[in-house]
Design an enzyme around this catalytic site. Structure first.
Site, PDB file in Angstrom:
ATOM      1  N   PHE A   9      26.392  20.378   2.911  1.00 53.95           N
ATOM      2  CA  PHE A   9      27.633  19.743   2.454  1.00 53.95           C
ATOM      3  C   PHE A   9      28.358  20.714   1.541  1.00 53.95           C
ATOM      4  O   PHE A   9      27.797  21.200   0.568  1.00 53.95           O
ATOM      5  CB  PHE A   9      27.371  18.426   1.705  1.00 53.95           C
ATOM      6  CG  PHE A   9      28.655  17.758   1.289  1.00 53.95           C
ATOM      7  CD1 PHE A   9      29.382  16.995   2.186  1.00 53.95           C
ATOM      8  CD2 PHE A   9      29.168  17.946   0.011  1.00 53.95           C
ATOM      9  CE1 PHE A   9      30.590  16.411   1.818  1.00 53.95           C
ATOM     10  CE2 PHE A   9      30.385  17.363  -0.363  1.00 53.95           C
ATOM     11  CZ  PHE A   9      31.093  16.586   0.545  1.00 53.95           C
TER      12      PHE A   9
ATOM     13  N   ASP B 278      25.905  27.751  -2.488  1.00 50.91           N
ATOM     14  CA  ASP B 278      26.649  26.614  -3.029  1.00 50.91           C
ATOM     15  C   ASP B 278      25.722  25.889  -4.000  1.00 50.91           C
ATOM     16  O   ASP B 278      24.811  25.172  -3.594  1.00 50.91           O
ATOM     17  CB  ASP B 278      27.084  25.702  -1.874  1.00 50.91           C
ATOM     18  CG  ASP B 278      27.833  24.461  -2.355  1.00 50.91           C
ATOM     19  OD1 ASP B 278      27.784  24.156  -3.561  1.00 50.91           O
ATOM     20  OD2 ASP B 278      28.454  23.785  -1.509  1.00 50.91           O
TER      21      ASP B 278
ATOM     22  N   LYS C  39      30.545  20.238 -10.342  1.00 50.77           N
ATOM     23  CA  LYS C  39      29.961  19.006 -10.892  1.00 50.77           C
ATOM     24  C   LYS C  39      29.633  19.010 -12.393  1.00 50.77           C
ATOM     25  O   LYS C  39      30.382  18.448 -13.169  1.00 50.77           O
ATOM     26  CB  LYS C  39      28.765  18.604 -10.046  1.00 50.77           C
ATOM     27  CG  LYS C  39      29.233  18.217  -8.629  1.00 50.77           C
ATOM     28  CD  LYS C  39      28.248  17.387  -7.875  1.00 50.77           C
ATOM     29  CE  LYS C  39      28.906  16.691  -6.690  1.00 50.77           C
ATOM     30  NZ  LYS C  39      28.824  17.387  -5.410  1.00 50.77           N
TER      31      LYS C  39
HETATM   32  C1  LIG Z   1      29.796  17.624  -4.370  1.00 52.19           C
HETATM   33  C2  LIG Z   1      29.592  18.888  -3.613  1.00 52.19           C
HETATM   34  C3  LIG Z   1      30.674  19.682  -3.190  1.00 52.19           C
HETATM   35  C4  LIG Z   1      32.110  19.227  -3.325  1.00 52.19           C
HETATM   36  O1  LIG Z   1      32.507  19.098  -4.645  1.00 52.19           O
HETATM   37  P1  LIG Z   1      33.881  18.316  -4.983  1.00 52.19           P
HETATM   38  O2  LIG Z   1      34.033  18.533  -6.459  1.00 52.19           O
HETATM   39  O3  LIG Z   1      33.707  16.907  -4.580  1.00 52.19           O
HETATM   40  O4  LIG Z   1      34.954  19.000  -4.200  1.00 52.19           O
HETATM   41  C5  LIG Z   1      30.409  20.891  -2.587  1.00 52.19           C
HETATM   42  N1  LIG Z   1      29.139  21.306  -2.388  1.00 52.19           N
HETATM   43  C6  LIG Z   1      28.081  20.565  -2.770  1.00 52.19           C
HETATM   44  C7  LIG Z   1      26.714  21.098  -2.544  1.00 52.19           C
HETATM   45  C8  LIG Z   1      28.266  19.326  -3.369  1.00 52.19           C
HETATM   46  O5  LIG Z   1      27.213  18.572  -3.700  1.00 52.19           O
END
Ligand SMILES: *Cc1c(COP(=O)(O)O)cnc(C)c1O
Length: 399
Positions: free
Chosen positions: A130, A215, A244
């Protein structure tokens, strides 16, 4: 009113939270909950951490926003902290995880362009990954459910099974410029990379001249019991992304790159109006001070181990529990049944948890929780699992 005025992008629970403190939140009816959702890995310092709240209030009265036409003091200081505590050398600030990944994707493509490989643009990502909700990041995300209905998707992404080095080797082609992975997949069901996998990926990327992007939007910043999840593996990426937990609850994201990769961006290549504004960076500075200098990461590691043990104990006692996964305070409990009823019953008992893929209970509590908080949460979960177990048909009918 919410159902009348808001776009229906979320399947919301019938509850409005109006106040929070530490690991606890209160709803509009005054009911108290122990929060093991933690804003989906945002509220790592708990709710309304006084140091973060003070920093935001102070900065709001000093300077909230100026353009990136100028140097911004708290932005530079926050970049320094991220660089001094990681393998990275330079930081680009934005406002969210998706934007941080967009920056990483653009940087990887630009790096190939200016380093003699103008036809390399493809990024290999993992199935069950994701990476966000913009068009490029849903395309980077290796799950069809996030992409359907939004075609045509931008070209240049390819997917491989996670933790399968041979599949990745086979997928690298003449147009590949980078590999992007979550060291611990979050939305995909709390799947940690195997130790040897990331090392193999690093070696492959170095041999083939590919950039390695991690990520760390969810798994980064202490969540797994180390400041960055990839530090468990002894593997350094060329670029990693954060968001986050970075602002202690305030929106901010960052793409961090080593000098070699970062050098591909020159003035005019990328920008964000709000990215790295004084207010967000003041929040980030206060949050990172707590996280790095006040034992929060160590707490996540210790309490995470304790919580994992409690979950493993429950998994061994309930036949519909399949597996406990994760690192630190990023934990998942896979079930052989739909987990949404368990989530609802926990909520009725004053515990907020989350469920991904309908069958993996996911726990992302604030990193400041104590063993006592874990005992409270585990007590509720155990009770609820017992109720659900009593209701279930015979064992052989469980999927
Ligand atoms: C939450 C998340 C995102 C997206 O972050 P947003 O601030 O909602 O755009 C991207 N990568 C990972 C692994 C995430 O958990």
């Amino acid at each position: 009113m919410g159902d009348k005025y808001l776009m229906k992008t979320y399947g919301r629970l019938q509850m409005a939270l109006v106040r929070g403190s530490g690991a606890r939140v209160w709803d509009a009816d005054g009911r108290e909950y122990l929060d093991f959702v933690g804003g989906l890995a945002v509220n790592s310092l708990g709710h309304c951490h006084p140091a973060v709240a003070r920093a935001i209030a102070g900065q709001a009265e000093t300077l909230m926003h100026v353009s990136n036409l100028y140097y911004i003091e708290p932005q530079v200081k926050l970049a320094q902290i991220l660089v001094e505590n990681s393998c990275g050398d330079r930081v680009f600030f934005c406002n969210s995880g998706a934007e941080a990944n967009e920056a990483a994707i653009k940087l990887a493509r630009k790096y190939a362009k200016v380093n003699g490989s103008p036809d390399k643009y493809e990024i290999i990502t993992a199935l069950k990954s994701f990476h966000g909700r913009t068009l490029a990041t849903i395309t980077a995300t290796g799950q069809a459910k996030y992409q359907q209905g939004f075609e045509p998707l931008p070209p240049g992404f390819k997917y491989v099974p996670f933790n399968d080095l041979n599949a990745l080797k086979a997928a690298v082609g003449p147009n590949t410029c980078a590999v992007m992975l979550e060291p611990v997949q979050g939305e995909g069901g709390v799947n940690a990379a195997d130790p040897g996998y990331l090392q193999g990926v690093r070696k492959l990327c170095s041999e083939k001249g590919l950039l390695l992007i991690f990520d760390e939007v969810q798994c980064g910043l202490g969540r797994t019991g180390k400041l960055l999840a990839h530090q468990h593996y002894g593997v350094d990426p060329d670029i990693f992304t954060l968001a986050k937990a970075l602002g202690g609850g305030f929106p901010i994201g960052a793409a961090v790159a080593r000098e070699e990769a970062a050098g591909a961006f020159v003035p005019g290549d990328h920008a964000s109006t709000f990215g790295g504004n004084p207010l967000a960076c003041a929040a980030g500075l206060a949050a990172m001070d707590q996280l790095i200098n006040r034992g929060v990461v160590e707490n996540a590691s210790r309490v995470g181990e304790y919580f994992k043990g409690r979950l493993q104990d429950m998994a061994s006692r309930y036949p519909f529990a399949r597996e406990v996964r994760g690192l630190g305070l990023m934990l998942g409990l896979e079930l052989a049944v739909d987990g949404r009823e368990i989530v609802a019953r926990c909520q009725d008992n004053g515990l907020l948890i989350n469920c991904v893929n309908n069958n993996v209970l996911r726990f992302l509590p604030p990193l400041i929780i104590t063993e006592n908080d874990v005992d409270s949460a585990a007590g509720v979960l155990d009770k609820v699992m017992g109720e659900v177990s009593a209701k279930l048909p015979g064992r052989n009918e469980i999927a």
